[in-house]
Write a protein that holds these residues in place. Structure first.
Motif, PDB file in Angstrom:
ATOM      1  N   ALA A  94       0.860  -1.188   0.000  1.00 40.75           N
ATOM      2  CA  ALA A  94       0.000   0.000   0.000  1.00 40.75           C
ATOM      3  C   ALA A  94       0.895   1.237   0.000  1.00 40.75           C
ATOM      4  CB  ALA A  94      -0.913   0.010   1.220  1.00 40.75           C
ATOM      5  N   ARG A 128       1.164  -5.417  -8.223  1.00 43.33           N
ATOM      6  CA  ARG A 128       0.934  -4.204  -7.435  1.00 43.33           C
ATOM      7  C   ARG A 128       1.948  -3.115  -7.798  1.00 43.33           C
ATOM      8  NH1 ARG A 128      -3.958  -5.882  -6.768  1.00 43.33           N
ATOM      9  NH2 ARG A 128      -4.157  -7.700  -5.401  1.00 43.33           N
ATOM     10  N   HIS A 160      -3.165  -4.096   5.938  1.00 44.38           N
ATOM     11  CA  HIS A 160      -3.228  -2.858   5.179  1.00 44.38           C
ATOM     12  C   HIS A 160      -2.797  -3.149   3.747  1.00 44.38           C
ATOM     13  CE1 HIS A 160      -3.495   1.420   4.718  1.00 44.38           C
ATOM     14  NE2 HIS A 160      -2.226   1.565   4.403  1.00 44.38           N
ATOM     15  N   GLY A 161      -3.419  -2.492   2.785  1.00 43.47           N
ATOM     16  CA  GLY A 161      -3.000  -2.640   1.403  1.00 43.47           C
ATOM     17  C   GLY A 161      -3.595  -3.841   0.697  1.00 43.47           C
ATOM     18  N   LYS A 162      -2.964  -4.210  -0.430  1.00 46.85           N
ATOM     19  CA  LYS A 162      -3.459  -5.297  -1.270  1.00 46.85           C
ATOM     20  C   LYS A 162      -2.489  -6.471  -1.271  1.00 46.85           C
ATOM     21  CE  LYS A 162      -6.346  -2.635  -4.451  1.00 46.85           C
ATOM     22  NZ  LYS A 162      -7.574  -3.368  -4.122  1.00 46.85           N
TER      23      LYS A 162
END
Length: 354
Positions: free
Chosen positions: A210, A255, A227-229
């Motif tokens: 992220a 990503r 958090h994030g992908k």
């Protein structure tokens, strides 16, 4: 109506496609699908939606339907659409392109360093996509962005990253390729020179990615997954030089800055990656002779040492498995040779003292 959103990203800094999905409510009356979607998208014309449906960007229960299909309760709709596709005007420019392969449906390009892939803030001209637009217009003067959004761009790589990109030449091909990237079925291998002696001969990095919480232009790894992908990178050591290591990275997800962030996360920042601190000595001494050698390497390869070496995908028309490979560019090759020579000379010197 349940709605979900996800985004296709490549090892770059800007999203190209977003995936919207809906599940039709139980109380929904039968309605043409183009009309139903138009009511839920801002600034989307009926004609544009119909073209997207015809090209296969919209599926119902996993199948492509026509614009006159009437939605029913329980239907699952999935739509792929460009993110902010209209925010910059694309001016065709006669820019030389290294076209590796081309037919009526796709083209594969080997991108040089220091070339931005598509226009954006601060880079409105001179991009690879400006050159692609000119190239396609020579073949078909009637083609427009309305017919082929972003002139077939379905993924991107960073300005300073070299290597292979595939572009679509028809909207049908764009839809097919976009789905392959979204489903992570495209094969991509990168070669990178990283700081330090990578401990394992091969491994897997599994850490969410992220935006950095302090520096918004950077990204960070979040191994706890809070958090994030989700992001996965497989790596394999190709050659060791004690102070730096040549590695191959295979992306299982795409990503933003994935390889750069993941390699830094395990303590091996990419060589001369100034955004993530790789443009200074991270392994070795600070003595003048060594520092001068490293500075010479930075001058030889004045960018992040990352190359998109291989690219494999299913051809959207023939359904044939396509595979392309690009040799390491001169700047990375020459730096690798320098490190190879440096380590060999140091080893010979040490053996001479024994």
């Amino acid at each position: 109506m349940a709605e979900d959103l996800d985004i296709i990203q490549e090892d770059g800094s800007e999203e190209l496609y977003e995936r919207k999905s809906w599940v039709i409510d139980k109380g929904q009356e039968p309605m043409r699908i183009d009309k139903w979607v138009q009511q839920r998208l801002e600034n989307a014309s009926r004609n544009k939606i119909q073209k997207g449906i015809e090209a296969g960007f919209l599926t119902v229960n996993g199948k492509i339907e026509k614009s006159n299909y009437k939605v029913r309760p329980g239907d699952e709709l999935v739509l792929l659409s460009l993110v902010n596709a209209e925010h910059t005007e694309l001016k065709p420019e006669n820019i030389p392109l290294h076209v590796v392969y081309e037919d009526n449906a796709v083209m594969v390009i080997n991108k040089p360093p220091n070339m931005v892939v598509h226009p954006g803030v601060g880079n409105y001209t001179g991009t690879l996509l400006n050159g692609v637009a000119y190239h396609l217009l020579q073949q078909n003067p009637n083609i427009t962005e309305e017919d082929l959004p972003r002139y077939g761009l379905v993924h991107r790589i960073d300005k300073n990253t070299t290597g292979l990109l595939v572009l679509a030449k028809t909207s049908d091909a764009a839809a097919h390729l976009a789905k392959q990237f979204f489903n992570h079925t495209v094969s991509r291998k990168y070669v990178a020179l990283v700081w330090g002696d990578v401990e394992q001969d091969e491994g897997t990095i599994n850490a969410h990615i992220a935006r950095h919480q302090r520096f918004r232009k950077m990204f960070d790894a979040y191994p706890d997954g809070d958090h994030g992908k989700h992001a996965i990178t497989h790596y394999r050591v190709l050659e060791r030089f004690n102070y730096v290591t040549l590695v191959e990275c295979i992306l299982k997800t795409g990503r933003t800055h994935q390889i750069r962030v993941h390699m830094k996360h395990i303590g091996h920042t990419l060589f001369n990656d100034w955004e993530y601190g790789g443009d200074r000595i991270l392994k070795g001494t600070i003595y003048t002779k060594y520092k001068q050698f490293v500075d010479n390497c930075f001058e030889q390869c004045p960018r992040c040492a990352l190359h998109a070496k291989t690219l494999g995908f299913i051809h959207p028309v023939t359904k044939e498995q396509m595979f392309f490979e690009s040799p390491l560019p001169d700047d990375i090759t020459q730096v690798v040779d320098k490190w190879r020579g440096y380590v060999k000379a140091k080893l010979n010197s040490q053996q001479g003292l024994e």
